[in-house]
Motif scaffolding. Structure first.
Motif, short mmCIF file in Angstrom:
data_model
loop_
_atom_site.label_atom_id
_atom_site.label_comp_id
_atom_site.label_asym_id
_atom_site.label_seq_id
_atom_site.Cartn_x
_atom_site.Cartn_y
_atom_site.Cartn_z
N ASP A 137 3.27 1.95 -2.05
CA ASP A 137 3.69 2.31 -3.40
C ASP A 137 2.79 3.41 -3.95
O ASP A 137 1.59 3.44 -3.69
N ASP A 138 3.35 4.30 -4.72
CA ASP A 138 2.58 5.40 -5.30
C ASP A 138 1.93 4.98 -6.62
O ASP A 138 2.20 5.56 -7.67
N VAL A 139 1.07 4.00 -6.54
CA VAL A 139 0.40 3.48 -7.72
C VAL A 139 -0.91 4.24 -7.92
O VAL A 139 -1.66 4.47 -6.97
N GLN A 140 -1.18 4.62 -9.15
CA GLN A 140 -2.39 5.38 -9.46
C GLN A 140 -3.65 4.52 -9.42
O GLN A 140 -4.69 4.96 -8.97
N ARG A 141 -3.55 3.31 -9.94
CA ARG A 141 -4.74 2.43 -10.03
C ARG A 141 -4.60 1.22 -9.12
O ARG A 141 -3.51 0.65 -9.00
N ASP A 142 -5.69 0.81 -8.49
CA ASP A 142 -5.70 -0.38 -7.65
C ASP A 142 -5.20 -1.60 -8.42
O ASP A 142 -4.48 -2.44 -7.88
N ASP A 185 -2.94 -1.91 -10.47
CA ASP A 185 -1.49 -1.92 -10.63
C ASP A 185 -0.71 -2.05 -9.32
O ASP A 185 0.52 -2.00 -9.31
N ARG A 186 -1.41 -2.25 -8.21
CA ARG A 186 -0.74 -2.34 -6.91
C ARG A 186 0.13 -3.60 -6.84
O ARG A 186 -0.34 -4.69 -7.11
N TRP A 239 0.82 -1.22 0.00
CA TRP A 239 0.00 0.00 0.00
C TRP A 239 0.84 1.26 0.00
O TRP A 239 0.34 2.35 -0.24
#
Length: 167
Positions: free
Chosen positions: A17-22, A24-25, A15
């Motif tokens: 990580d600076d991922v924009q979309r769930d 892509d986590r 959680w």
């Protein structure tokens, strides 16, 4: 003849990580370790799938890849868009279209996996911790014959519990 369906929830995701979309986590290091551990555990128990179908989400796909890597053998893997943000009925439609191996593992998400397991068994409440695997057995010859309430839960393995008793 029996068919065996293994349902695996993806490992613990990252959680931070600076991922924009769930979708892509990524997996957290703990999730990678648990996926590998579960692969080794099922290999020792000789309870291996012949095919793995994973959600396209990064954390599910990586869980499947780490599970396979821990086996040390080649195992076919496919991805399926319908396993992400889906219903148990949608996943069951995919399963019923399978044509082939008697042992198949699907890797996906909560709450769909617990609801699917309950649907296939005909009731009960089940919650899948991360990287847990359930084995459901069906007394039929073809995946197209799989129906709700026909499955028998043979086991549900939780990595956190298994790791605590094996170390």
């Amino acid at each position: 003849m029996t068919l065996n369906l293994l349902l695996m929830r993806h490992g613990k995701s990252d959680w931070s990580d600076d991922v924009q979309r769930d979708h892509d986590r990524p997996l957290a290091p703990r999730g990678i370790k648990a996926a590998q551990f579960m692969g080794q555990t099922l290999a020792r128990a000789e309870q291996l799938p012949e095919l793995i179908i994973s959600s396209t989400a990064v954390r599910a796909r990586t869980t499947a890849e780490e599970f396979i890597a821990a086996l040390g053998i080649a195992l076919p893997m496919q991805t399926c868009d319908q396993f992400y943000d889906s219903t148990p009925e949608q996943v069951l439609q995919v399963i019923r279209k399978l044509n082939g191996p008697d042992w198949v593992m699907v890797v996906g998400h909560e709450p769909t996996w617990s609801r699917l397991t309950s649907l296939l068994m005909g009731g009960g409440t089940l919650i899948f911790p991360t990287a847990a695997i359930a084995r459901i057995e069906f007394d039929c010859e073809l995946w197209s014959q799989v129906r709700p309430r026909q499955g028998a839960l043979k086991w549900l393995l939780q990595p956190k519990f298994l790791m605590s008793v094996t170390q």
